[in-house]
Design a protein around this motif. Structure first.
Motif, PDB file in Angstrom:
ATOM      1  N   THR A  74       5.502  15.455  -0.791  1.00  0.00           N
ATOM      2  CA  THR A  74       6.819  16.079  -0.718  1.00  0.00           C
ATOM      3  C   THR A  74       7.964  15.210  -1.224  1.00  0.00           C
ATOM      4  O   THR A  74       8.852  15.715  -1.891  1.00  0.00           O
ATOM      5  N   PHE A  75       7.988  13.921  -0.886  1.00  0.00           N
ATOM      6  CA  PHE A  75       9.025  13.061  -1.453  1.00  0.00           C
ATOM      7  C   PHE A  75       8.649  11.595  -1.318  1.00  0.00           C
ATOM      8  O   PHE A  75       7.788  11.219  -0.536  1.00  0.00           O
ATOM      9  N   LEU A  76       9.335  10.783  -2.126  1.00  0.00           N
ATOM     10  CA  LEU A  76       9.032   9.365  -2.248  1.00  0.00           C
ATOM     11  C   LEU A  76      10.264   8.541  -1.932  1.00  0.00           C
ATOM     12  O   LEU A  76      11.360   8.854  -2.396  1.00  0.00           O
ATOM     13  N   GLU A  77      10.080   7.484  -1.161  1.00  0.00           N
ATOM     14  CA  GLU A  77      11.140   6.506  -0.900  1.00  0.00           C
ATOM     15  C   GLU A  77      10.694   5.162  -1.463  1.00  0.00           C
ATOM     16  O   GLU A  77       9.614   4.684  -1.112  1.00  0.00           O
ATOM     17  N   ILE A  78      11.498   4.560  -2.316  1.00  0.00           N
ATOM     18  CA  ILE A  78      11.245   3.203  -2.780  1.00  0.00           C
ATOM     19  C   ILE A  78      11.956   2.274  -1.799  1.00  0.00           C
ATOM     20  O   ILE A  78      13.177   2.358  -1.638  1.00  0.00           O
ATOM     21  N   LEU A  79      11.214   1.402  -1.152  1.00  0.00           N
ATOM     22  CA  LEU A  79      11.762   0.529  -0.108  1.00  0.00           C
ATOM     23  C   LEU A  79      12.107  -0.860  -0.630  1.00  0.00           C
ATOM     24  O   LEU A  79      12.919  -1.557  -0.028  1.00  0.00           O
ATOM     25  N   GLY A  80      11.486  -1.263  -1.717  1.00  0.00           N
ATOM     26  CA  GLY A  80      11.753  -2.577  -2.285  1.00  0.00           C
ATOM     27  C   GLY A  80      10.881  -2.819  -3.498  1.00  0.00           C
ATOM     28  O   GLY A  80       9.923  -2.082  -3.741  1.00  0.00           O
ATOM     29  N   ARG A  96       7.306   4.418   0.576  1.00  0.00           N
ATOM     30  CA  ARG A  96       6.803   5.344   1.590  1.00  0.00           C
ATOM     31  C   ARG A  96       6.680   6.698   0.908  1.00  0.00           C
ATOM     32  O   ARG A  96       7.664   7.227   0.392  1.00  0.00           O
ATOM     33  N   ALA A  97       5.475   7.223   0.881  1.00  0.00           N
ATOM     34  CA  ALA A  97       5.209   8.525   0.263  1.00  0.00           C
ATOM     35  C   ALA A  97       4.990   9.553   1.377  1.00  0.00           C
ATOM     36  O   ALA A  97       4.119   9.377   2.234  1.00  0.00           O
ATOM     37  N   HIS A  98       5.788  10.598   1.354  1.00  0.00           N
ATOM     38  CA  HIS A  98       5.729  11.634   2.384  1.00  0.00           C
ATOM     39  C   HIS A  98       4.900  12.813   1.882  1.00  0.00           C
ATOM     40  O   HIS A  98       4.954  13.159   0.700  1.00  0.00           O
ATOM     41  N   HIS A 109       2.620   4.252   3.813  1.00  0.00           N
ATOM     42  CA  HIS A 109       3.448   3.126   3.403  1.00  0.00           C
ATOM     43  C   HIS A 109       2.550   2.133   2.679  1.00  0.00           C
ATOM     44  O   HIS A 109       1.432   1.858   3.120  1.00  0.00           O
ATOM     45  N   GLU A 110       3.029   1.620   1.533  1.00  0.00           N
ATOM     46  CA  GLU A 110       2.237   0.659   0.781  1.00  0.00           C
ATOM     47  C   GLU A 110       3.155  -0.253  -0.021  1.00  0.00           C
ATOM     48  O   GLU A 110       4.225   0.168  -0.453  1.00  0.00           O
ATOM     49  N   ASN A 111       2.723  -1.471  -0.207  1.00  0.00           N
ATOM     50  CA  ASN A 111       3.354  -2.387  -1.149  1.00  0.00           C
ATOM     51  C   ASN A 111       2.322  -2.575  -2.251  1.00  0.00           C
ATOM     52  O   ASN A 111       1.278  -3.186  -2.035  1.00  0.00           O
ATOM     53  N   GLN A 120       1.240  -1.685 -21.325  1.00  0.00           N
ATOM     54  CA  GLN A 120       1.241  -0.540 -20.401  1.00  0.00           C
ATOM     55  C   GLN A 120       1.097  -1.034 -18.964  1.00  0.00           C
ATOM     56  O   GLN A 120       0.189  -1.802 -18.641  1.00  0.00           O
ATOM     57  N   TRP A 121       1.986  -0.548 -18.088  1.00  0.00           N
ATOM     58  CA  TRP A 121       1.900  -0.872 -16.664  1.00  0.00           C
ATOM     59  C   TRP A 121       0.721  -0.143 -16.051  1.00  0.00           C
ATOM     60  O   TRP A 121       0.469   1.032 -16.342  1.00  0.00           O
ATOM     61  N   LEU A 122      -0.004  -0.856 -15.168  1.00  0.00           N
ATOM     62  CA  LEU A 122      -1.142  -0.283 -14.461  1.00  0.00           C
ATOM     63  C   LEU A 122      -1.043  -0.615 -12.974  1.00  0.00           C
ATOM     64  O   LEU A 122      -0.634  -1.718 -12.601  1.00  0.00           O
ATOM     65  N   TYR A 123      -1.443   0.328 -12.144  1.00  0.00           N
ATOM     66  CA  TYR A 123      -1.545   0.107 -10.706  1.00  0.00           C
ATOM     67  C   TYR A 123      -2.814  -0.702 -10.457  1.00  0.00           C
ATOM     68  O   TYR A 123      -3.875  -0.378 -10.984  1.00  0.00           O
ATOM     69  N   VAL A 124      -2.719  -1.754  -9.618  1.00  0.00           N
ATOM     70  CA  VAL A 124      -3.895  -2.566  -9.304  1.00  0.00           C
ATOM     71  C   VAL A 124      -4.414  -2.221  -7.911  1.00  0.00           C
ATOM     72  O   VAL A 124      -5.519  -1.714  -7.768  1.00  0.00           O
ATOM     73  N   ALA A 125      -3.618  -2.507  -6.884  1.00  0.00           N
ATOM     74  CA  ALA A 125      -4.069  -2.299  -5.507  1.00  0.00           C
ATOM     75  C   ALA A 125      -2.911  -2.594  -4.557  1.00  0.00           C
ATOM     76  O   ALA A 125      -1.909  -3.178  -4.957  1.00  0.00           O
ATOM     77  N   PRO A 126      -3.092  -2.244  -3.279  1.00  0.00           N
ATOM     78  CA  PRO A 126      -2.086  -2.641  -2.280  1.00  0.00           C
ATOM     79  C   PRO A 126      -2.056  -4.157  -2.139  1.00  0.00           C
ATOM     80  O   PRO A 126      -3.067  -4.829  -2.321  1.00  0.00           O
ATOM     81  N   VAL A 127      -0.890  -4.677  -1.810  1.00  0.00           N
ATOM     82  CA  VAL A 127      -0.726  -6.104  -1.546  1.00  0.00           C
ATOM     83  C   VAL A 127      -0.961  -6.323  -0.056  1.00  0.00           C
ATOM     84  O   VAL A 127      -0.416  -5.601   0.778  1.00  0.00           O
ATOM     85  N   GLY A 128      -1.745  -7.363   0.247  1.00  0.00           N
ATOM     86  CA  GLY A 128      -1.964  -7.730   1.651  1.00  0.00           C
ATOM     87  C   GLY A 128      -2.809  -6.798   2.336  1.00  0.00           C
ATOM     88  O   GLY A 128      -3.241  -6.287   3.107  1.00  0.00           O
TER      89      GLY A 128
END
Length: 128
Positions: A74-80, A96-98, A109-111, A120-128
């Motif tokens: 439904t919506f996305l919040e960029i926290l940092g 935070r993805a709702h 919630h994910e970093n 090209q930017w690629l998604y790798v994985a969550p941090v921590g």
């Protein structure tokens, strides 16, 4: 159903066709890690598994990606964010993805860690 004239799910307030839709169509690639994050959220929202697979680093990409048809993003919040800019090759985006599932609102919630490979930017994985 999201059309090119619909408000983009990523939260920037632009029409989908000129926002994340251009990345999904392959007209261009996301120039920053944050824009890739936003476009990936939009891909989840519109069910574009081909784009999600294409923008997932091959070392961490699942062999098969199947989205839950009962989950509606439904919506996305960029926290940092850290790094991930136009002149960088690595960065993180905290978000935070709702979503709604079974008529119940929830969020994740994910970093996330991103790298740029061959421009090209690629998604790798969550941090921590």
């Amino acid at each position: 159903m999201i059309t090119d004239d619909s408000r983009c799910p990523c939260g920037l307030g632009e029409p989908y066709g000129v926002c994340c839709g251009r990345f999904h169509r392959g007209a261009t690639t996301a120039p920053t890690a944050e824009l890739l994050m936003r476009s990936r959220f939009s891909a989840f929202a519109v069910g574009n598994t081909a784009y999600l697979t294409k923008t997932w680093h091959p070392k961490t990409r699942p062999a098969d990606l199947e989205l839950d048809p009962g989950q509606r993003w439904t919506f996305l919040e960029i926290l940092g964010k850290s790094g991930g800019g136009l002149l960088e090759n690595e960065g993180t985006v905290e978000f935070r993805a709702h979503y709604r599932q079974d008529r119940r609102a929830d969020s994740m919630h994910e970093n996330s860690h991103f790298v740029r490979v061959d421009g090209q930017w690629l998604y790798v994985a969550p941090v921590g």
